[in-house]
Each structure stands twice: as structure tokens, then as C-alpha cells.
Motif scaffolding. Structure first.
Motif, PDB file in Angstrom:
ATOM      1  N   TYR A  53       7.000  30.274   0.275  1.00 59.70           N
ATOM      2  CA  TYR A  53       6.745  30.092   1.703  1.00 59.70           C
ATOM      3  C   TYR A  53       8.091  29.907   2.387  1.00 59.70           C
ATOM      4  CZ  TYR A  53       1.866  29.389   0.441  1.00 59.70           C
ATOM      5  OH  TYR A  53       0.588  29.574  -0.047  1.00 59.70           O
ATOM      6  N   ILE A  54       8.290  30.638   3.477  1.00 62.23           N
ATOM      7  CA  ILE A  54       9.530  30.486   4.232  1.00 62.23           C
ATOM      8  C   ILE A  54       9.202  30.009   5.634  1.00 62.23           C
ATOM      9  CG2 ILE A  54      10.829  32.184   2.910  1.00 62.23           C
ATOM     10  CD1 ILE A  54      10.404  34.168   5.240  1.00 62.23           C
ATOM     11  N   THR A  55      10.108  29.227   6.200  1.00 58.44           N
ATOM     12  CA  THR A  55       9.921  28.737   7.554  1.00 58.44           C
ATOM     13  C   THR A  55      11.200  28.883   8.351  1.00 58.44           C
ATOM     14  OG1 THR A  55       9.163  26.847   8.883  1.00 58.44           O
ATOM     15  CG2 THR A  55      10.500  26.349   6.951  1.00 58.44           C
ATOM     16  N   SER A  56      11.048  29.175   9.632  1.00 60.09           N
ATOM     17  CA  SER A  56      12.160  29.197  10.582  1.00 60.09           C
ATOM     18  C   SER A  56      11.562  29.119  11.977  1.00 60.09           C
ATOM     19  CB  SER A  56      12.999  30.474  10.429  1.00 60.09           C
ATOM     20  OG  SER A  56      12.270  31.609  10.860  1.00 60.09           O
ATOM     21  N   ARG A  57      12.406  28.950  12.990  1.00 59.19           N
ATOM     22  CA  ARG A  57      11.892  28.832  14.365  1.00 59.19           C
ATOM     23  C   ARG A  57      11.312  30.143  14.873  1.00 59.19           C
ATOM     24  NH1 ARG A  57      16.528  26.730  18.049  1.00 59.19           N
ATOM     25  NH2 ARG A  57      17.685  28.164  16.682  1.00 59.19           N
ATOM     26  N   SER A  58      11.904  31.257  14.486  1.00 58.98           N
ATOM     27  CA  SER A  58      11.490  32.558  14.991  1.00 58.98           C
ATOM     28  C   SER A  58      10.319  33.109  14.177  1.00 58.98           C
ATOM     29  CB  SER A  58      12.663  33.542  14.948  1.00 58.98           C
ATOM     30  OG  SER A  58      12.246  34.833  15.320  1.00 58.98           O
ATOM     31  N   ALA A  59       9.134  33.099  14.786  1.00 62.11           N
ATOM     32  CA  ALA A  59       7.942  33.559  14.069  1.00 62.11           C
ATOM     33  C   ALA A  59       8.039  35.037  13.710  1.00 62.11           C
ATOM     34  CB  ALA A  59       6.702  33.295  14.921  1.00 62.11           C
ATOM     35  N   ASP A  60       8.540  35.853  14.645  1.00 67.73           N
ATOM     36  CA  ASP A  60       8.621  37.297  14.397  1.00 67.73           C
ATOM     37  C   ASP A  60       9.524  37.621  13.210  1.00 67.73           C
ATOM     38  OD1 ASP A  60       6.935  37.697  16.509  1.00 67.73           O
ATOM     39  OD2 ASP A  60       8.474  38.331  17.930  1.00 67.73           O
ATOM     40  N   VAL A  61      10.698  37.005  13.192  1.00 65.51           N
ATOM     41  CA  VAL A  61      11.645  37.253  12.104  1.00 65.51           C
ATOM     42  C   VAL A  61      11.088  36.728  10.788  1.00 65.51           C
ATOM     43  CG1 VAL A  61      13.954  36.760  11.225  1.00 65.51           C
ATOM     44  CG2 VAL A  61      13.621  37.223  13.664  1.00 65.51           C
ATOM     45  N   CYS A  62      10.473  35.558  10.847  1.00 64.25           N
ATOM     46  CA  CYS A  62       9.899  34.946   9.646  1.00 64.25           C
ATOM     47  C   CYS A  62       8.820  35.852   9.046  1.00 64.25           C
ATOM     48  CB  CYS A  62       9.309  33.597  10.030  1.00 64.25           C
ATOM     49  SG  CYS A  62       9.273  32.381   8.704  1.00 64.25           S
ATOM     50  N   GLU A  63       7.941  36.366   9.878  1.00 66.92           N
ATOM     51  CA  GLU A  63       6.870  37.256   9.414  1.00 66.92           C
ATOM     52  C   GLU A  63       7.442  38.549   8.851  1.00 66.92           C
ATOM     53  OE1 GLU A  63       3.745  36.710   9.141  1.00 66.92           O
ATOM     54  OE2 GLU A  63       3.279  35.000  10.436  1.00 66.92           O
ATOM     55  N   LYS A  64       8.456  39.094   9.517  1.00 66.58           N
ATOM     56  CA  LYS A  64       9.063  40.356   9.071  1.00 66.58           C
ATOM     57  C   LYS A  64       9.685  40.204   7.687  1.00 66.58           C
ATOM     58  CE  LYS A  64      12.625  43.745  10.338  1.00 66.58           C
ATOM     59  NZ  LYS A  64      13.676  44.094  11.332  1.00 66.58           N
ATOM     60  N   VAL A  65      10.445  39.128   7.498  1.00 63.35           N
ATOM     61  CA  VAL A  65      11.102  38.904   6.210  1.00 63.35           C
ATOM     62  C   VAL A  65      10.069  38.650   5.119  1.00 63.35           C
ATOM     63  CG1 VAL A  65      12.629  37.347   4.923  1.00 63.35           C
ATOM     64  CG2 VAL A  65      13.266  38.108   7.218  1.00 63.35           C
ATOM     65  N   ALA A  66       9.052  37.864   5.436  1.00 67.41           N
ATOM     66  CA  ALA A  66       8.007  37.577   4.445  1.00 67.41           C
ATOM     67  C   ALA A  66       7.313  38.864   3.993  1.00 67.41           C
ATOM     68  CB  ALA A  66       6.987  36.601   5.029  1.00 67.41           C
ATOM     69  N   LYS A  67       7.030  39.730   4.929  1.00 67.51           N
ATOM     70  CA  LYS A  67       6.389  41.000   4.594  1.00 67.51           C
ATOM     71  C   LYS A  67       7.287  41.852   3.702  1.00 67.51           C
ATOM     72  CE  LYS A  67       4.359  45.154   6.673  1.00 67.51           C
ATOM     73  NZ  LYS A  67       4.076  45.885   7.931  1.00 67.51           N
ATOM     74  N   GLN A  68       8.577  41.920   4.041  1.00 69.71           N
ATOM     75  CA  GLN A  68       9.521  42.718   3.259  1.00 69.71           C
ATOM     76  C   GLN A  68       9.642  42.189   1.833  1.00 69.71           C
ATOM     77  OE1 GLN A  68      13.021  42.393   5.706  1.00 69.71           O
ATOM     78  NE2 GLN A  68      12.512  44.214   6.924  1.00 69.71           N
ATOM     79  N   LEU A  69       9.718  40.875   1.687  1.00 70.43           N
ATOM     80  CA  LEU A  69       9.881  40.286   0.354  1.00 70.43           C
ATOM     81  C   LEU A  69       8.619  40.471  -0.491  1.00 70.43           C
ATOM     82  CD1 LEU A  69      11.909  37.003   0.988  1.00 70.43           C
ATOM     83  CD2 LEU A  69      12.724  39.283   0.383  1.00 70.43           C
ATOM     84  N   THR A  70       7.451  40.348   0.141  1.00 72.12           N
ATOM     85  CA  THR A  70       6.205  40.560  -0.593  1.00 72.12           C
ATOM     86  C   THR A  70       6.099  41.996  -1.083  1.00 72.12           C
ATOM     87  OG1 THR A  70       5.053  38.802   0.609  1.00 72.12           O
ATOM     88  CG2 THR A  70       3.684  40.496  -0.434  1.00 72.12           C
ATOM     89  N   GLU A  71       6.550  42.925  -0.255  1.00 64.90           N
ATOM     90  CA  GLU A  71       6.517  44.339  -0.653  1.00 64.90           C
ATOM     91  C   GLU A  71       7.423  44.609  -1.855  1.00 64.90           C
ATOM     92  OE1 GLU A  71       7.552  46.343   2.929  1.00 64.90           O
ATOM     93  OE2 GLU A  71       5.502  46.296   3.753  1.00 64.90           O
ATOM     94  N   LYS A  72       8.520  43.867  -1.946  1.00 64.46           N
ATOM     95  CA  LYS A  72       9.432  44.032  -3.077  1.00 64.46           C
ATOM     96  C   LYS A  72       8.846  43.403  -4.336  1.00 64.46           C
ATOM     97  CE  LYS A  72      13.715  44.079  -0.343  1.00 64.46           C
ATOM     98  NZ  LYS A  72      14.982  43.347  -0.044  1.00 64.46           N
ATOM     99  N   GLY A  73       8.165  42.228  -4.172  1.00 62.38           N
ATOM    100  CA  GLY A  73       7.534  41.539  -5.287  1.00 62.38           C
ATOM    101  C   GLY A  73       8.505  41.192  -6.413  1.00 62.38           C
ATOM    102  N   PRO A  74       7.968  40.867  -7.603  1.00 61.00           N
ATOM    103  CA  PRO A  74       6.550  40.804  -7.945  1.00 61.00           C
ATOM    104  C   PRO A  74       5.850  39.539  -7.446  1.00 61.00           C
ATOM    105  CG  PRO A  74       7.836  40.181  -9.841  1.00 61.00           C
ATOM    106  CD  PRO A  74       8.819  40.594  -8.775  1.00 61.00           C
ATOM    107  N   GLY A  75       6.619  38.563  -6.973  1.00 60.28           N
ATOM    108  CA  GLY A  75       6.012  37.398  -6.350  1.00 60.28           C
ATOM    109  C   GLY A  75       5.555  37.739  -4.946  1.00 60.28           C
ATOM    110  N   ARG A  76       5.229  36.697  -4.184  1.00 58.30           N
ATOM    111  CA  ARG A  76       4.807  36.946  -2.804  1.00 58.30           C
ATOM    112  C   ARG A  76       5.525  35.975  -1.881  1.00 58.30           C
ATOM    113  NH1 ARG A  76       0.268  33.616  -0.729  1.00 58.30           N
ATOM    114  NH2 ARG A  76      -0.009  31.872  -2.165  1.00 58.30           N
TER     115      ARG A  76
END
Length: 261
Positions: A39-62
């Protein structure tokens, strides 16, 4: 000795503050690549969501985004409440979110000093305190959870820049980590600090742009840090390999600190 799993963090639940950029993103990337649930957190919701999506796509974790403004105590508690809805325990808390301010001694503003100390020191205590029930939920002396605080070599040495609040906050964080390590170890919670040197981050960008060659010339290994350097240290502390390391401050700086003593 189970060498195969000595550095395994597969399926561990990890929270990385400031995880959408810089050192925090490097750490989150390493844990996701190692199969953890991050789980990642930061003030910017848009950036946080974008990075989370990119990292999940790379995997194998989420990776899951939980945006929050950690300057505010009520946001700290909201973040932990959101995490508690999703997870019954927390294996690793990486306190990485931070702020800096560089200004001359004569003009250094009181508001800036308070802002930096609040985020870099006070809120790390607040978040660790709020996360303790999750950190202890399944932890034991033989299988502890881990709090990793991201300090700085500027909390060990007086920095060349006029970053008075930053240096003071990081020095305080190093000592707070030792204090917490002594109090929480018997509850199955290890607390350690990583003190990074130069890494390619937004906070360091201007300094590296202007003085990069000079900085590198003073680092014995002849380079700045990479994502593998900081992520690898965190994975060591969070895995079985680091279960007897508690209250330590580990410099990850290529030898910059000792070369300037």
C-alpha cells in the motif's frame, strides 16, 4: 538454514508512505517485485493511483493507493482505518514521507521549521503509534513485524546546505527509532532506520542538477544510489535475514559519510 527463503517478503503486507515518487517509489517497487502486497500513500491521489496501477501491472505482487495528507493527524487516523478495512495485520511499515526546506539562517521561517519537523518526525511517531495494533496482530518474537524509518546521512553529519529543520528532524528520527526499538521489540516489532545518501529523487533533483559531479566525486563508490540499493536494504530488514537487527541506523550512501569525516 532456509537459504531459499532467507530474504523472502512474498505475501507480506507493506505500507510505504510517500510511496508515489522518489525513494518511496523505489522501495514500493522492490517490495512489489518481491511478491509483497504493498500500500502506498501520498497527498496526490492521482499520482498515487497511477503509480499503484503501474506497479501492480509489473507484479508479481500488487500495489494499492491509499492517498492521505500525513501532515494532519486526522488523516493519519483515516489512513490506518482504511488500511484496517482491507487488512487484518501489517508486516512492514516504511515511514518515508518527508519534507525539506533550504533557506539562509537569517531568513529561515518558523512555519517551515514546524512543517518539516511535523512531517519528518512527529507524524512518524503518530503513524507508528496508530499502526501498532496492526503491527502486533500476528507478530511474535520469532516472526516479528518491521518498522523502517527513512532518515538521512544529514541526520548524522551537519549538511552542506542550510536545511536546518531537515537535518534536525532526521537526527531526531534516528534517536526516536532507537527509543522505539527498545520499547516495542518484546511485542514483536522491530524498528530500524535507513540513512540514505544521494539518490535520484524530486527532493534531490536541484542539488544533483547543480552539484551532481561534485557530490559523486566525494562518494567512494563513484555513483549515486539506485532503486536496488534502497529497496534491497528494506527487504533485508523486513525478511528473516533482518530479524536480529533492531535499533540500527544503516547508512546507504556509497561511503559518502565516512569519506567526509
Amino acid at each position: 538454514m532456509d537459504i531459499k527463503n532467507l530474504f523472502s517478503v512474498k505475501d507480506k503486507v507493506v505500507l510505504v508512505t510517500g510511496g508515489s515518487r522518489g525513494i518511496g517509489e523505489m522501495i514500493a517497487t522492490g517490495f512489489v517485485a518481491a511478491g509483497a502486497n504493498v500500500y502506498i500513500t501520498s497527498r496526490s491521489a492521482d499520482v498515487c493511483e497511477k503509480v499503484a496501477k503501474q506497479l501492480t501491472e509489473k507484479g508479481p505482487g500488487r500495489c494499492v493507493a491509499l492517498p492521505a495528507d500525513l501532515q494532519k493527524l486526522d488523516e493519519v487516523h483515516r489512513l490506518v482505518a482504511e488500511l484496517s478495512k482491507r487488512e487484518k495485520h501489517l508486516d512492514v511499515l516504511v515511514n518515508n514521507a518527508g519534507a525539506n526546506w533550504n533557506e539562509s539562517f537569517h531568513d529561515y521561517p518558523d512555519a517551515a521549521f514546524e512543517k518539516v519537523l511535523n512531517l519528518n518526525l512527529k507524524r512518524i511517531f503518530s503513524l507508528t503509534q496508530a499502526c501498532l495494533p496492526l503491527l502486533t496482530a500476528k507478530a511474535s518474537v520469532s516472526d516479528p513485524s518491521s518498522v523502517i524509518n527513512i532518515g538521512s546521512i544529514d541526520g548524522i553529519r551537519p549538511p552542506p546546505q542550510e536545511t536546518y529543520a531537515y537535518a534536525a528532524s532526521k537526527g531526531g528520527l534516528h534517536h526516536l527509532s532507537r527509543h522505539l526499538a527498545g520499547k516495542l521489540g518484546d511485542q514483536g516489532v522491530l524498528v530500524n532506520t535507513i540513512a540514505p545518501g544521494a539518490f535520484p529523487s524530486k527532493m534531490m533533483k536541484a542539488t544533483l542538477d547543480n552539484f551532481g559531479d561534485i557530490i559523486i566525486s566525494k562518494i567512494p563508490v563513484g555513483r549515486i544510489g539506485t532503486p536496488e540499493d534502497i529497496a534491497g536494504t528494506c527487504i533485508y530488514l523486513a525478511s528473516r535475514a533482518g530479524h536480529y537487527t533492531n535499533g540500527a541506523t544503516i547508512t546507504v550512501d556509497g561511503g559518502a559519510l565516512i569519506s567526509n569525516l
